[in-house]
Design a protein around this motif. Structure first.
Motif, PDB file in Angstrom:
ATOM      1  N   GLU A  42     -72.934  50.840  -3.358  1.00 52.65           N
ATOM      2  CA  GLU A  42     -74.650  51.301  -4.071  1.00 52.65           C
ATOM      3  C   GLU A  42     -74.659  51.476  -5.529  1.00 52.65           C
ATOM      4  N   THR A  43     -74.451  52.710  -4.723  1.00 50.79           N
ATOM      5  CA  THR A  43     -74.599  53.504  -6.626  1.00 50.79           C
ATOM      6  C   THR A  43     -73.882  53.004  -7.782  1.00 50.79           C
ATOM      7  N   ARG A  44     -72.927  52.683  -7.482  1.00 50.73           N
ATOM      8  CA  ARG A  44     -72.034  52.020  -8.805  1.00 50.73           C
ATOM      9  C   ARG A  44     -72.627  50.293  -9.501  1.00 50.73           C
ATOM     10  N   ALA A  45     -73.100  49.343  -8.054  1.00 51.00           N
ATOM     11  CA  ALA A  45     -73.911  48.516  -8.583  1.00 51.00           C
ATOM     12  C   ALA A  45     -74.916  49.044  -9.328  1.00 51.00           C
ATOM     13  N   ALA A  46     -75.991  50.331  -8.896  1.00 46.62           N
ATOM     14  CA  ALA A  46     -77.152  50.605  -9.416  1.00 46.62           C
ATOM     15  C   ALA A  46     -77.140  50.683 -10.888  1.00 46.62           C
ATOM     16  N   ILE A  47     -76.149  51.516 -11.413  1.00 43.63           N
ATOM     17  CA  ILE A  47     -75.878  52.094 -12.034  1.00 43.63           C
ATOM     18  C   ILE A  47     -75.422  50.875 -13.213  1.00 43.63           C
ATOM     19  N   GLU A  48     -74.662  50.332 -13.179  1.00 45.83           N
ATOM     20  CA  GLU A  48     -74.304  49.204 -14.390  1.00 45.83           C
ATOM     21  C   GLU A  48     -75.235  47.990 -13.580  1.00 45.83           C
ATOM     22  N   THR A  49     -76.462  47.743 -12.949  1.00 43.69           N
ATOM     23  CA  THR A  49     -77.185  47.066 -13.108  1.00 43.69           C
ATOM     24  C   THR A  49     -78.329  47.256 -14.830  1.00 43.69           C
ATOM     25  N   TYR A  50     -78.170  48.747 -14.223  1.00 45.69           N
ATOM     26  CA  TYR A  50     -79.639  49.530 -15.090  1.00 45.69           C
ATOM     27  C   TYR A  50     -78.432  49.223 -16.836  1.00 45.69           C
ATOM     28  N   ARG A  68     -66.494  57.448   6.614  1.00 49.86           N
ATOM     29  CA  ARG A  68     -65.620  56.751   5.599  1.00 49.86           C
ATOM     30  C   ARG A  68     -66.378  55.344   5.137  1.00 49.86           C
ATOM     31  N   PRO A  69     -66.198  54.719   6.163  1.00 51.78           N
ATOM     32  CA  PRO A  69     -67.132  52.690   6.046  1.00 51.78           C
ATOM     33  C   PRO A  69     -68.179  53.566   5.034  1.00 51.78           C
ATOM     34  N   ARG A  70     -68.947  54.124   5.745  1.00 53.67           N
ATOM     35  CA  ARG A  70     -70.556  53.977   5.266  1.00 53.67           C
ATOM     36  C   ARG A  70     -70.149  54.797   3.834  1.00 53.67           C
ATOM     37  N   VAL A  71     -69.295  55.578   3.682  1.00 52.34           N
ATOM     38  CA  VAL A  71     -69.806  56.398   1.947  1.00 52.34           C
ATOM     39  C   VAL A  71     -69.078  55.228   0.987  1.00 52.34           C
ATOM     40  N   GLY A  72     -68.324  55.090   1.701  1.00 52.84           N
ATOM     41  CA  GLY A  72     -67.725  54.181   1.070  1.00 52.84           C
ATOM     42  C   GLY A  72     -69.235  52.741  -0.002  1.00 52.84           C
ATOM     43  N   GLN A  73     -69.717  53.067   1.135  1.00 54.75           N
ATOM     44  CA  GLN A  73     -70.891  51.844   1.012  1.00 54.75           C
ATOM     45  C   GLN A  73     -71.782  52.455   0.024  1.00 54.75           C
ATOM     46  N   MET A  74     -72.055  53.432   0.038  1.00 53.89           N
ATOM     47  CA  MET A  74     -72.894  54.244  -0.634  1.00 53.89           C
ATOM     48  C   MET A  74     -72.146  54.429  -2.065  1.00 53.89           C
ATOM     49  N   VAL A  75     -71.310  54.347  -2.046  1.00 53.10           N
ATOM     50  CA  VAL A  75     -70.836  54.934  -3.459  1.00 53.10           C
ATOM     51  C   VAL A  75     -70.600  52.928  -4.093  1.00 53.10           C
ATOM     52  N   LEU A 126     -65.023  58.504  -5.301  1.00 51.49           N
ATOM     53  CA  LEU A 126     -63.856  57.830  -4.493  1.00 51.49           C
ATOM     54  C   LEU A 126     -62.239  58.692  -4.117  1.00 51.49           C
ATOM     55  N   LYS A 127     -62.219  59.289  -5.191  1.00 48.99           N
ATOM     56  CA  LYS A 127     -61.007  60.000  -5.413  1.00 48.99           C
ATOM     57  C   LYS A 127     -60.823  61.553  -3.968  1.00 48.99           C
ATOM     58  N   GLY A 128     -62.387  61.833  -3.242  1.00 43.53           N
ATOM     59  CA  GLY A 128     -62.453  62.686  -2.232  1.00 43.53           C
ATOM     60  C   GLY A 128     -62.793  62.554  -1.046  1.00 43.53           C
ATOM     61  N   MET A 147     -72.720  64.412   1.098  1.00 39.00           N
ATOM     62  CA  MET A 147     -72.091  62.912   0.455  1.00 39.00           C
ATOM     63  C   MET A 147     -73.467  62.700  -0.242  1.00 39.00           C
ATOM     64  N   LYS A 148     -74.571  61.598   1.055  1.00 34.43           N
ATOM     65  CA  LYS A 148     -75.347  61.219   0.406  1.00 34.43           C
ATOM     66  C   LYS A 148     -76.007  61.740  -0.700  1.00 34.43           C
ATOM     67  N   GLU A 149     -76.808  62.682  -0.666  1.00 36.59           N
ATOM     68  CA  GLU A 149     -77.070  63.670  -1.714  1.00 36.59           C
ATOM     69  C   GLU A 149     -76.669  63.563  -2.593  1.00 36.59           C
ATOM     70  N   LYS A 150     -75.565  64.216  -2.716  1.00 39.68           N
ATOM     71  CA  LYS A 150     -74.366  63.966  -3.534  1.00 39.68           C
ATOM     72  C   LYS A 150     -74.706  62.539  -4.988  1.00 39.68           C
ATOM     73  N   LEU A 151     -74.216  61.418  -4.216  1.00 42.84           N
ATOM     74  CA  LEU A 151     -74.159  60.076  -4.721  1.00 42.84           C
ATOM     75  C   LEU A 151     -75.596  59.835  -5.403  1.00 42.84           C
ATOM     76  N   GLN A 152     -76.609  60.671  -4.397  1.00 41.62           N
ATOM     77  CA  GLN A 152     -78.245  60.279  -5.143  1.00 41.62           C
ATOM     78  C   GLN A 152     -78.804  60.964  -5.971  1.00 41.62           C
ATOM     79  N   LYS A 153     -78.102  62.121  -6.471  1.00 45.32           N
ATOM     80  CA  LYS A 153     -77.669  62.722  -7.353  1.00 45.32           C
ATOM     81  C   LYS A 153     -77.034  62.036  -8.890  1.00 45.32           C
ATOM     82  N   ILE A 154     -76.424  61.639  -8.265  1.00 50.21           N
ATOM     83  CA  ILE A 154     -75.296  61.191  -9.665  1.00 50.21           C
ATOM     84  C   ILE A 154     -76.296  60.123 -10.235  1.00 50.21           C
ATOM     85  N   ARG A 155     -76.581  59.112  -9.556  1.00 46.09           N
ATOM     86  CA  ARG A 155     -77.517  57.559  -9.591  1.00 46.09           C
ATOM     87  C   ARG A 155     -79.052  58.110  -9.890  1.00 46.09           C
TER      88      ARG A 155
END
Length: 339
Positions: free
Chosen positions: A63-71, A54-61, A43-45, A1-9
């Protein structure tokens, strides 16, 4: 999941980096952060993720959202600044160019002449009065000793609204209203627009302006009339101006006269302007007819008076040496700027 989120980012940031329009940024935002975006799908998955993860994955999601919105905000500001810079380049103001001059209006020649006449007569104790331009026939004609079928009506052929109402042919009707009120003595002038069925030419118009004067009091004589108008002529045309009265006929005055003034162009010697006579006709006048006083409820055995009438345009034409009345109404700036 971490790799997937990193790729999306990384994908989102790469696309944002290469975007050059605000529309493209909006498309990327919808593709990753929208209801059907890639990050929302993650998030739906979350149900497939172990509960303890789940808490750790939610936090990663998040963080990824915040990074995309900032950029995304940074890219939006960058593109907006660039667009603003390009717009300023296209809208360069040359501050060395001369500014456009404001055009200020000024008084019309008729207004200048009228204000001068009002100043003169107010200085002699007169009151300025106005009346309706749409008038009853009785005030325009009958009370001025011009009954039905009188030849003077033909001379002032005018515009009738019906048998009893018309566009006034003279501001003498204002004098009638003043006399009818019975507040004596009367010293007044009545400026205003009048209407007659005239053909338009250099000296005539179906609509023009008159200034008529009236004095009613005890012991008023023709000498008062002559003295008043002589003073007016000197004030209007210069101290050296002389006056001459010629017998005439008006239905509402008796005796009546036309008044001439010495030509202010040649001083009375004779020139083209006065057609060699040395005199210029400017107005008609006379002692108020006793019958007019009676019609207005004033006892002619006790009160007498004098009246006069002058065309305002005629005064303006003479004073400023204008040879065509039509110039006053054509609104040609080349003409009007001279005043």
């Amino acid at each position: 999941m971490k790799e997937k989120l990193q790729k999306i980012r990384e994908e989102a940031l790469a696309q944002l980096e290469s975007s050059d329009t605000l529309d493209r940024l909006n498309e990327i935002r919808v593709a990753y952060l929208g209801k059907k975006g890639k990050l929302t799908a993650v998030l739906k998955g979350m149900k497939e993720v172990a509960p303890e993860e789940r808490p750790r994955v939610g936090q990663m999601v998040n963080e990824t959202r915040a990074a995309i919105e900032t950029y995304l905000d940074s890219a939006r500001k960058k593109i907006a600044d660039k667009m603003r810079e390009e717009q300023l380049k296209k809208e360069v103001i040359d501050v060395t160019l001369p500014a456009q001059k404001n055009h200020f209006g000024h008084r019309h020649p008729n207004t200048i002449a009228l204000e001068e006449m009002e100043r003169i007569f107010i200085g002699m104790g007169y009151e300025v009065m106005e009346g309706p331009e749409i008038e009853y026939d009785k005030y325009n004609f009958e009370y001025l000793n011009i009954p039905a079928n009188h030849p003077a009506k033909d001379e002032q052929d005018t515009f009738y609204i019906n048998n009893d109402i018309l566009l006034r042919t003279q501001t003498s009707s204002v004098q009638v209203h003043a006399m009818e009120q019975g507040k004596l003595p009367i010293r007044m002038i009545a400026p205003g627009r009048v209407f007659r069925s005239d053909e338009v030419d250099a000296t005539h118009s179906p609509s023009f302006h008159q200034v008529e004067g009236l004095v009613v009091d005890r012991n008023i004589t023709f000498a008062d009339l002559k003295g008043t108008l002589a003073e007016f002529a000197r004030e209007m045309f210069g101290e050296q101006t002389k006056t001459k009265f010629r017998p005439h006929h008006f239905p509402f005055t008796e005796p009546s006269a036309e008044m001439d003034v010495t030509c202010f162009k040649c001083g009375g010697k004779g020139c083209r302007f006065c057609k060699g006579s040395g005199w210029i006709e400017i107005l008609g006048c006379g002692m108020v007819h006793p019958h007019v006083l009676e019609l207005c409820g004033i006892d002619p055995e006790v009160y007498t008076g004098f009246a006069f009438g002058v065309g305002l345009e005629r005064i303006a034409l003479l004073k400023y040496e204008i040879d065509d009345m039509r110039l006053l109404y054509e609104n040609d700036e080349r003409f009007l700027k001279q005043f």
